[in-house]
Design a protein around this motif. Sequence first.
Motif, PDB file in Angstrom:
ATOM      1  N   GLN A  82       0.840  -1.202   0.000  1.00 28.18           N
ATOM      2  CA  GLN A  82       0.000   0.000   0.000  1.00 28.18           C
ATOM      3  C   GLN A  82       0.875   1.252   0.000  1.00 28.18           C
ATOM      4  OE1 GLN A  82      -3.278   0.396  -0.158  1.00 28.18           O
ATOM      5  NE2 GLN A  82      -4.094  -1.676   0.177  1.00 28.18           N
ATOM      6  N   GLU A  83       1.898   1.253   0.833  1.00 28.99           N
ATOM      7  CA  GLU A  83       2.784   2.421   0.921  1.00 28.99           C
ATOM      8  C   GLU A  83       3.554   2.630  -0.385  1.00 28.99           C
ATOM      9  OE1 GLU A  83       5.308   1.885   4.252  1.00 28.99           O
ATOM     10  OE2 GLU A  83       3.681   1.861   5.735  1.00 28.99           O
ATOM     11  N   ILE A  84       4.093   1.544  -0.931  1.00 32.41           N
ATOM     12  CA  ILE A  84       4.865   1.648  -2.173  1.00 32.41           C
ATOM     13  C   ILE A  84       3.962   2.087  -3.313  1.00 32.41           C
ATOM     14  CG2 ILE A  84       6.217   0.350  -3.858  1.00 32.41           C
ATOM     15  CD1 ILE A  84       7.118  -1.449  -1.511  1.00 32.41           C
ATOM     16  N   ALA A  85       2.758   1.537  -3.365  1.00 30.47           N
ATOM     17  CA  ALA A  85       1.813   1.907  -4.424  1.00 30.47           C
ATOM     18  C   ALA A  85       1.484   3.387  -4.361  1.00 30.47           C
ATOM     19  CB  ALA A  85       0.538   1.069  -4.293  1.00 30.47           C
ATOM     20  N   HIS A  86       1.301   3.905  -3.146  1.00 28.93           N
ATOM     21  CA  HIS A  86       1.009   5.333  -2.998  1.00 28.93           C
ATOM     22  C   HIS A  86       2.196   6.177  -3.449  1.00 28.93           C
ATOM     23  CE1 HIS A  86      -0.690   8.999  -1.324  1.00 28.93           C
ATOM     24  NE2 HIS A  86       0.465   9.216  -0.696  1.00 28.93           N
ATOM     25  N   GLU A  87       3.396   5.736  -3.099  1.00 33.95           N
ATOM     26  CA  GLU A  87       4.605   6.489  -3.453  1.00 33.95           C
ATOM     27  C   GLU A  87       4.836   6.511  -4.962  1.00 33.95           C
ATOM     28  OE1 GLU A  87       9.460   6.091  -2.870  1.00 33.95           O
ATOM     29  OE2 GLU A  87       8.101   5.098  -1.451  1.00 33.95           O
ATOM     30  N   LEU A  88       4.582   5.372  -5.634  1.00 35.07           N
ATOM     31  CA  LEU A  88       4.868   5.252  -7.062  1.00 35.07           C
ATOM     32  C   LEU A  88       3.647   5.473  -7.937  1.00 35.07           C
ATOM     33  CD1 LEU A  88       7.244   2.133  -7.000  1.00 35.07           C
ATOM     34  CD2 LEU A  88       7.842   4.559  -6.903  1.00 35.07           C
ATOM     35  N   ASN A  89       2.486   5.743  -7.313  1.00 36.70           N
ATOM     36  CA  ASN A  89       1.254   6.027  -8.047  1.00 36.70           C
ATOM     37  C   ASN A  89       0.832   4.852  -8.923  1.00 36.70           C
ATOM     38  OD1 ASN A  89      -0.950   7.615  -8.761  1.00 36.70           O
ATOM     39  ND2 ASN A  89       0.102   8.486 -10.535  1.00 36.70           N
ATOM     40  N   VAL A  90       0.817   3.657  -8.317  1.00 35.13           N
ATOM     41  CA  VAL A  90       0.342   2.449  -8.993  1.00 35.13           C
ATOM     42  C   VAL A  90      -0.625   1.742  -8.054  1.00 35.13           C
ATOM     43  CG1 VAL A  90       2.436   2.168 -10.368  1.00 35.13           C
ATOM     44  CG2 VAL A  90       2.286   1.082  -8.125  1.00 35.13           C
ATOM     45  N   LEU A  91      -1.236   0.668  -8.533  1.00 36.25           N
ATOM     46  CA  LEU A  91      -2.150  -0.099  -7.715  1.00 36.25           C
ATOM     47  C   LEU A  91      -1.381  -1.032  -6.772  1.00 36.25           C
ATOM     48  CD1 LEU A  91      -4.814  -1.108 -10.398  1.00 36.25           C
ATOM     49  CD2 LEU A  91      -4.991   0.709  -8.677  1.00 36.25           C
TER      50      LEU A  91
END
Length: 286
Positions: A156-165
Amino acid sequence: MSTALTIPLSLQAVGNLNQLVRAAHQAPYLTADEEHALALRLHQHNDLEAARQLVTSHLRHVIHVARGYNGYGLPLADLIQEGAIGLMKAVRRFDPNRGVRLVSFAVHWIRAEIHEYVLRNWSIVKIATTKAQRKLFFNLRQHKQRLGRVSEAQAQEIAHELNVLPQDVLDMDARLTDRPVSFDAEPDTDSSSPQAPALTVADQRLEPSQALEEEQWNAHQLRRLRQGLAGLDARSRDILEQRWLAEEKTGLKELGEKYGISAERIRQLESQALGRLTRTLQADAA
């Protein structure tokens, strides 16, 4: 760039990786004036000896960048070789009248060639078809070196940082984790030697310059792809777009019904179109 310049950079010419590293670090640094003079000789007179000196003096930077990709389990010698190709392209395109040093200009080309090599040698389907997937692939490797297997909360954190699902992060993590990767690096004979200040570069991933580099790289790749597709006939181009570039992949049967031919014939046309597109892109990169 002329083939004559590629010969000194080959590992076959220098014997092995250790000799290449030693030769690169023994090459003299160029002052700004010396670099400018050599670049003018190449730019104005196509002086290949000037080009050779520019390439040789900057090989240490190629080695430094290539070492940053050791975690992909690919031979360091091959990473350096690919980075050297990028350096030669940068030397050919470098404009000495822009008022910047060659190393600042060349780092984009060095990384671009290494990125291409990494992606070619990772068996991940459609890994480089979108900007988000490409960014996720390289950034997730850096996260995994700190975190290991990614949990759902971390996804969830990585997805938010990289703007992916988040699911894209978990899928990519599974691909990276399941693939056997060797982290054994080549022996570094000069590891005890202090690094030159020019090689001690801070992490600039969050700097505006890094964002600009990524944007320019993706724009360059998109232009190459569009040019390659433009050289195909309309049917072949549509087949590739529906099979590889669309968000939802179209099946062979559906395309066969669309064009009134068999699914096997669509597969043959797809294979032929991919071959032509690959040759076009390789020719453009040469």
